[in-house]
Design a protein around this motif. Sequence first.
Motif, PDB file in Angstrom:
ATOM      1  N   THR A 103      26.160  45.262 -26.158  1.00  0.00           N
ATOM      2  CA  THR A 103      25.103  44.299 -25.867  1.00  0.00           C
ATOM      3  C   THR A 103      23.829  45.076 -25.581  1.00  0.00           C
ATOM      4  OG1 THR A 103      26.761  42.874 -24.844  1.00  0.00           O
ATOM      5  CG2 THR A 103      24.453  42.351 -24.424  1.00  0.00           C
ATOM      6  N   VAL A 104      22.898  45.040 -26.515  1.00  0.00           N
ATOM      7  CA  VAL A 104      21.678  45.835 -26.422  1.00  0.00           C
ATOM      8  C   VAL A 104      20.658  45.160 -25.511  1.00  0.00           C
ATOM      9  CG1 VAL A 104      19.753  46.782 -27.752  1.00  0.00           C
ATOM     10  CG2 VAL A 104      22.051  46.815 -28.713  1.00  0.00           C
ATOM     11  N   ASN A 105      20.111  45.932 -24.582  1.00  0.00           N
ATOM     12  CA  ASN A 105      19.013  45.476 -23.738  1.00  0.00           C
ATOM     13  C   ASN A 105      17.734  45.655 -24.565  1.00  0.00           C
ATOM     14  OD1 ASN A 105      16.851  45.275 -21.990  1.00  0.00           O
ATOM     15  ND2 ASN A 105      17.825  46.458 -20.351  1.00  0.00           N
ATOM     16  N   ASP A 106      17.280  44.588 -25.200  1.00  0.00           N
ATOM     17  CA  ASP A 106      16.150  44.721 -26.126  1.00  0.00           C
ATOM     18  C   ASP A 106      14.812  44.966 -25.438  1.00  0.00           C
ATOM     19  OD1 ASP A 106      15.762  42.137 -25.199  1.00  0.00           O
ATOM     20  OD2 ASP A 106      16.169  41.188 -27.126  1.00  0.00           O
ATOM     21  N   ALA A 107      14.773  44.943 -24.112  1.00  0.00           N
ATOM     22  CA  ALA A 107      13.561  45.339 -23.395  1.00  0.00           C
ATOM     23  C   ALA A 107      13.394  46.859 -23.439  1.00  0.00           C
ATOM     24  CB  ALA A 107      13.609  44.863 -21.943  1.00  0.00           C
ATOM     25  N   GLU A 108      14.490  47.588 -23.602  1.00  0.00           N
ATOM     26  CA  GLU A 108      14.451  49.053 -23.627  1.00  0.00           C
ATOM     27  C   GLU A 108      14.855  49.654 -24.968  1.00  0.00           C
ATOM     28  OE1 GLU A 108      16.240  51.238 -20.363  1.00  0.00           O
ATOM     29  OE2 GLU A 108      16.272  49.416 -19.148  1.00  0.00           O
ATOM     30  N   ILE A 109      15.764  48.974 -25.673  1.00  0.00           N
ATOM     31  CA  ILE A 109      16.379  49.546 -26.865  1.00  0.00           C
ATOM     32  C   ILE A 109      16.001  48.744 -28.107  1.00  0.00           C
ATOM     33  CG2 ILE A 109      18.570  50.213 -27.951  1.00  0.00           C
ATOM     34  CD1 ILE A 109      17.896  51.701 -25.280  1.00  0.00           C
ATOM     35  N   GLU A 110      15.442  49.438 -29.098  1.00  0.00           N
ATOM     36  CA  GLU A 110      15.099  48.791 -30.369  1.00  0.00           C
ATOM     37  C   GLU A 110      16.347  48.574 -31.219  1.00  0.00           C
ATOM     38  OE1 GLU A 110      13.009  50.483 -34.313  1.00  0.00           O
ATOM     39  OE2 GLU A 110      11.655  50.384 -32.579  1.00  0.00           O
ATOM     40  N   ARG A 111      17.197  49.643 -31.291  1.00  0.00           N
ATOM     41  CA  ARG A 111      18.420  49.537 -32.083  1.00  0.00           C
ATOM     42  C   ARG A 111      19.373  50.671 -31.717  1.00  0.00           C
ATOM     43  NH1 ARG A 111      17.975  53.190 -36.591  1.00  0.00           N
ATOM     44  NH2 ARG A 111      15.831  53.917 -36.783  1.00  0.00           N
ATOM     45  N   LEU A 112      20.608  50.510 -32.147  1.00  0.00           N
ATOM     46  CA  LEU A 112      21.638  51.520 -31.937  1.00  0.00           C
ATOM     47  C   LEU A 112      21.825  52.334 -33.210  1.00  0.00           C
ATOM     48  CD1 LEU A 112      24.293  49.312 -30.106  1.00  0.00           C
ATOM     49  CD2 LEU A 112      22.576  50.829 -29.088  1.00  0.00           C
ATOM     50  N   ILE A 113      22.194  53.585 -33.030  1.00  0.00           N
ATOM     51  CA  ILE A 113      22.458  54.474 -34.164  1.00  0.00           C
ATOM     52  C   ILE A 113      23.829  55.094 -33.929  1.00  0.00           C
ATOM     53  CG2 ILE A 113      21.675  56.504 -35.442  1.00  0.00           C
ATOM     54  CD1 ILE A 113      18.840  55.891 -34.187  1.00  0.00           C
ATOM     55  N   GLU A 114      24.758  54.855 -34.851  1.00  0.00           N
ATOM     56  CA  GLU A 114      26.112  55.377 -34.765  1.00  0.00           C
ATOM     57  C   GLU A 114      26.261  56.482 -35.795  1.00  0.00           C
ATOM     58  OE1 GLU A 114      28.583  51.965 -35.512  1.00  0.00           O
ATOM     59  OE2 GLU A 114      28.104  51.061 -33.575  1.00  0.00           O
ATOM     60  N   VAL A 115      26.447  57.721 -35.319  1.00  0.00           N
ATOM     61  CA  VAL A 115      26.495  58.873 -36.218  1.00  0.00           C
ATOM     62  C   VAL A 115      27.887  59.499 -36.180  1.00  0.00           C
ATOM     63  CG1 VAL A 115      25.445  61.079 -36.835  1.00  0.00           C
ATOM     64  CG2 VAL A 115      24.047  59.305 -35.739  1.00  0.00           C
ATOM     65  N   PRO A 116      28.541  59.624 -37.348  1.00  0.00           N
ATOM     66  CA  PRO A 116      29.830  60.320 -37.369  1.00  0.00           C
ATOM     67  C   PRO A 116      29.653  61.765 -36.892  1.00  0.00           C
ATOM     68  CG  PRO A 116      29.384  59.249 -39.483  1.00  0.00           C
ATOM     69  CD  PRO A 116      28.126  59.170 -38.669  1.00  0.00           C
ATOM     70  N   LEU A 117      30.547  62.217 -36.047  1.00  0.00           N
ATOM     71  CA  LEU A 117      30.468  63.578 -35.521  1.00  0.00           C
ATOM     72  C   LEU A 117      30.438  64.598 -36.659  1.00  0.00           C
ATOM     73  CD1 LEU A 117      30.385  65.176 -32.919  1.00  0.00           C
ATOM     74  CD2 LEU A 117      32.866  65.039 -32.810  1.00  0.00           C
ATOM     75  N   ALA A 118      31.198  64.357 -37.717  1.00  0.00           N
ATOM     76  CA  ALA A 118      31.255  65.283 -38.854  1.00  0.00           C
ATOM     77  C   ALA A 118      29.894  65.444 -39.542  1.00  0.00           C
ATOM     78  CB  ALA A 118      32.298  64.812 -39.862  1.00  0.00           C
ATOM     79  N   HIS A 119      29.031  64.448 -39.413  1.00  0.00           N
ATOM     80  CA  HIS A 119      27.705  64.514 -40.051  1.00  0.00           C
ATOM     81  C   HIS A 119      26.928  65.754 -39.594  1.00  0.00           C
ATOM     82  CE1 HIS A 119      23.758  63.285 -41.540  1.00  0.00           C
ATOM     83  NE2 HIS A 119      23.287  63.559 -40.344  1.00  0.00           N
TER      84      HIS A 119
END
Length: 179
Positions: A103-119
């Motif tokens: 649940t994103v707090n849109d007052a602080e966070i524009e979006r989430l970024i999920e990056v695979p560790l292997a990347h």
Amino acid sequence: MEAGPVPAAVLLPLFLKDGEYHILFTKRTTHLTHHSGEISFPGGRCEESDRDSADTATREAWEEVGIDPADVEILGELDDCHSIHNYLVTPVVGIFPENYTLTVNDAEIERLIEVPLAHFSEPGVYRVEYWDHKGIKNYPMYFYLYGDDEIWGLTARILKNFLDVFWGVEQAGEESEQF
């Protein structure tokens, strides 16, 4: 005389997705006073009610992205980092469950970024530049690319420390001076 650094903590949140570990980053909204528009880990200033750095990191992750502190398995802490805004940041590494509803707090966070560790082991993802800043010459500044997103600054320093520990790489004293 300037006051000492302000204690703070961030959560380096790991989770399984499609059978591989990922790291969760946040992109901060552009209207914030500090680090607006930057990619970061959930975190913030320690409060008197926090028992320790893990308490701070998980409380902030709850406030920013909705990860319940009870759902985070703390793996440990990385080396403290000094920020350019006079914070002493303790990175806390933790795992939260797969398929978790965030649940994103849109007052602080524009979006989430999920990056695979292997990347982060792929060619061309990582680079280092040497900057002069506040009297420190040739300070290493790290950068990681993920698509159109660039992770840099304190978040990249913490990420590099984590990856060095994770992959068993010696840092060879690169982090000896902080600003």
